[in-house]
Design a protein around this motif. Structure first.
Motif, PDB file in Angstrom:
ATOM      1  N   ILE A  64      15.061   9.158  15.390  1.00 42.12           N
ATOM      2  CA  ILE A  64      15.806   9.955  14.404  1.00 42.12           C
ATOM      3  C   ILE A  64      16.961   9.132  13.833  1.00 42.12           C
ATOM      4  CG2 ILE A  64      17.196  12.045  14.074  1.00 42.12           C
ATOM      5  CD1 ILE A  64      15.591  13.350  16.306  1.00 42.12           C
ATOM      6  N   ILE A  65      17.654   8.427  14.736  1.00 45.59           N
ATOM      7  CA  ILE A  65      18.814   7.640  14.291  1.00 45.59           C
ATOM      8  C   ILE A  65      18.367   6.537  13.331  1.00 45.59           C
ATOM      9  CG2 ILE A  65      20.656   6.070  15.048  1.00 45.59           C
ATOM     10  CD1 ILE A  65      20.791   7.734  17.655  1.00 45.59           C
ATOM     11  N   ALA A  74      31.986   9.042  13.100  1.00 40.76           N
ATOM     12  CA  ALA A  74      32.127  10.008  14.202  1.00 40.76           C
ATOM     13  C   ALA A  74      30.845  10.077  15.025  1.00 40.76           C
ATOM     14  CB  ALA A  74      32.490  11.383  13.652  1.00 40.76           C
ATOM     15  N   ALA A  75      29.703   9.946  14.345  1.00 34.13           N
ATOM     16  CA  ALA A  75      28.423   9.991  15.059  1.00 34.13           C
ATOM     17  C   ALA A  75      28.267   8.749  15.928  1.00 34.13           C
ATOM     18  CB  ALA A  75      27.279  10.104  14.065  1.00 34.13           C
ATOM     19  N   LEU A  76      28.728   7.616  15.393  1.00 30.96           N
ATOM     20  CA  LEU A  76      28.665   6.370  16.148  1.00 30.96           C
ATOM     21  C   LEU A  76      29.575   6.460  17.378  1.00 30.96           C
ATOM     22  CD1 LEU A  76      27.136   3.759  15.676  1.00 30.96           C
ATOM     23  CD2 LEU A  76      29.246   2.781  14.732  1.00 30.96           C
ATOM     24  N   ALA A  77      30.775   7.022  17.163  1.00 28.53           N
ATOM     25  CA  ALA A  77      31.719   7.188  18.271  1.00 28.53           C
ATOM     26  C   ALA A  77      31.107   8.075  19.351  1.00 28.53           C
ATOM     27  CB  ALA A  77      33.023   7.796  17.765  1.00 28.53           C
ATOM     28  N   LEU A  78      30.421   9.124  18.925  1.00 28.80           N
ATOM     29  CA  LEU A  78      29.766  10.036  19.868  1.00 28.80           C
ATOM     30  C   LEU A  78      28.738   9.287  20.709  1.00 28.80           C
ATOM     31  CD1 LEU A  78      29.212  12.873  20.927  1.00 28.80           C
ATOM     32  CD2 LEU A  78      27.769  13.291  18.928  1.00 28.80           C
ATOM     33  N   LEU A  82      28.910   8.724  24.729  1.00 26.92           N
ATOM     34  CA  LEU A  82      27.846   9.176  25.628  1.00 26.92           C
ATOM     35  C   LEU A  82      27.327   8.010  26.459  1.00 26.92           C
ATOM     36  CD1 LEU A  82      25.949  11.789  23.449  1.00 26.92           C
ATOM     37  CD2 LEU A  82      27.404  12.185  25.446  1.00 26.92           C
ATOM     38  N   GLY A  83      27.267   6.836  25.850  1.00 28.81           N
ATOM     39  CA  GLY A  83      26.853   5.640  26.585  1.00 28.81           C
ATOM     40  C   GLY A  83      27.824   5.344  27.723  1.00 28.81           C
ATOM     41  N   ILE A  84      29.120   5.431  27.409  1.00 22.92           N
ATOM     42  CA  ILE A  84      30.149   5.184  28.434  1.00 22.92           C
ATOM     43  C   ILE A  84      30.035   6.230  29.541  1.00 22.92           C
ATOM     44  CG2 ILE A  84      32.641   5.199  28.875  1.00 22.92           C
ATOM     45  CD1 ILE A  84      33.025   4.028  26.061  1.00 22.92           C
ATOM     46  N   CYS A  85      29.849   7.490  29.136  1.00 25.33           N
ATOM     47  CA  CYS A  85      29.745   8.598  30.101  1.00 25.33           C
ATOM     48  C   CYS A  85      28.557   8.374  31.040  1.00 25.33           C
ATOM     49  CB  CYS A  85      29.611   9.919  29.328  1.00 25.33           C
ATOM     50  SG  CYS A  85      29.390  11.341  30.397  1.00 25.33           S
ATOM     51  N   LEU A  86      27.386   8.058  30.454  1.00 21.18           N
ATOM     52  CA  LEU A  86      26.194   7.846  31.275  1.00 21.18           C
ATOM     53  C   LEU A  86      26.382   6.641  32.191  1.00 21.18           C
ATOM     54  CD1 LEU A  86      23.419   8.562  28.628  1.00 21.18           C
ATOM     55  CD2 LEU A  86      23.850   9.860  30.720  1.00 21.18           C
TER      56      LEU A  86
END
Ligand code: HEM
Ligand SMILES: Nc1nc2c(c(=O)[nH]1)N[C@H]1C(S)=C(S)[C@@H](COP(=O)(O)O)O[C@H]1N2
Ligand SMILES: [Mo]
Length: 334
Positions: A64-65, A74-78, A82-86
């Protein structure tokens, strides 16, 4: 075949991803709150399944991306958050607690999730509404969901197995925390509290109007074994020298109240059901020695079966009240 399936990536992928992200966010807090074996196992396994479910959906989301004409900052930051979180979640699972450059993996993990959620909501609301359709409740969706769950489950079994061998000297318990020696308990701050300097000789703990000196409390104290289990991912089994809170209250006073609030000299506080008074302890010592300043001297709460953030340090007062125990933030704000 695989590329054919991936080409179908679209509305249902987005809905599935939203569902797993919100599920991971919600169950993360449950994993934080749970302190006893069954709830903590359930919370942690469901968190792992949702968290790994996000990873399972990534190949479809990446289609999709790549199809998108523009990607907002903002989408890139998200995506980065999420990458950092995972990443931090996996470090926490495999490596466990540990502070590097002033931060621990769990702080990075929860911090990234907290920033990601408002971004996620903006991201979702900005776009054309991806409505749930009646046809979504189809066998196809069910099958896709079951396959996704199986993928996440297989990943979780593998990761849990790995986590059991990555730090062999630090066995894990049902909350995911790893073992520390009782004489190596670190001074742990929940969020923004500060270690106060108190004079043990002058310090008094006010319990429902009566002021107790540290010597008075120590004279009534007896040994109690309890596990301190911090949400940052460690636990320690220690013998505390402590007096049951119920011993310092009259039966009449207890019968008239619904909750008791334990407050630190710093303002940090937690409210408990009054029925717990016999299972809450005021400790003046640990492992046969007086408490250290960082771990709550001269008096701290010991709350067996509850996670570390309930174990109020530097206790100033215990007050009875008719407010229900649930009337407080689920986690301290200090
Ligand atoms: C969208 C947000 C989140 C995602 C995608 C996510 C994902 C993950 C993943 C993949 C893991 C490693 C797998 C596992 O432990 O089985 C993990 C571990 C963990 N997460 Fe999260 N998480 C999120 C939010 C949170 C929040 C908000 C909290 C707490 C308030 C939290 C607490 C934890 C804890 C304590 C662990 C370690 C569990 C263990 O040691 O087994 N997570 N998370
Ligand atoms: N007043 C006060 N009490 C507190 C905290 C705090 O920051 N302030 N941290 C809590 C947390 S998160 C844990 S895990 C335990 C840690 O106790 P320790 O410092 O002896 O390890 O204390 C709890 N009691
Ligand atoms: Mo903690």
């Amino acid at each position: 075949m695989k590329s054919l399936e991936l080409r179908r990536a679209g509305r249902r992928t987005n809905l599935g991803l939203l569902f797993t992200l919100l599920g991971a966010f919600g169950t993360g807090w449950l994993a934080f709150a749970a302190g006893t074996p069954v709830p903590s196992t359930l919370a942690r396994l469901s968190h792992g399944l949702f968290g790994l479910g996000v990873i399972v959906l990534l190949p479809w989301k990446s289609v999709i991306i790549r199809r998108a004409t523009t990607i907002r900052p903002a989408a890139l930051a998200l995506l980065v958050l999420l990458g950092i979180c995972l990443g931090a979640g996996l470090v926490q699972l495999l490596g466990g607690f540990g502070v590097r450059r002033g931060v621990s993996p769990i702080q990075v993990h929860v911090g990234a999730a907290l920033i990601a959620v408002p971004l996620l909501l903006v991201h979702v609301l900005r776009r054309r509404r991806q409505r749930v359709r009646r046809s979504d409740a189809s066998r196809r969706t069910l099958l896709a969901g079951a396959l996704g769950l199986a993928g996440a489950g297989a990943g979780l079994v593998a990761l849990e197995g790995l986590a059991g061998v990555t730090r062999p000297t630090r066995p894990r318990t049902t909350t995911g925390s790893r073992r520390l020696n009782a004489d190596a308990i670190p001074a742990t701050i929940w969020l923004l509290d500060d270690i106060p300097r108190l004079d043990p000789a002058a310090h008094r703990v006010e319990v429902a109007g009566t002021r107790w000196s540290v010597t008075d409390l120590a004279a009534r104290a007896r040994p109690v074994a309890a596990r301190l289990d911090c949400t940052s991912g460690w636990y320690a089994d220690a013998i505390w020298t402590a007096v049951p809170v119920a011993d310092l209250l009259t039966a009449d006073a207890l019968a008239a109240a619904s909750s008791l609030e334990v407050r630190s000299v710093t303002g940090y506080r937690r409210r408990f059901p009054v029925a717990d008074a016999g299972a809450l302890w005021l400790a003046t010592g640990c492992q046969g020695r007086p408490l250290t300043v960082g771990t709550g001297a001269p008096v701290r709460l010991v709350a067996p079966g509850r996670r570390g953030f309930w174990w109020v340090k530097w206790v100033a007062s215990i007050r009875l009240s008719d407010a229900p125990a649930g009337r407080q933030l689920p986690f301290p704000a200090q």
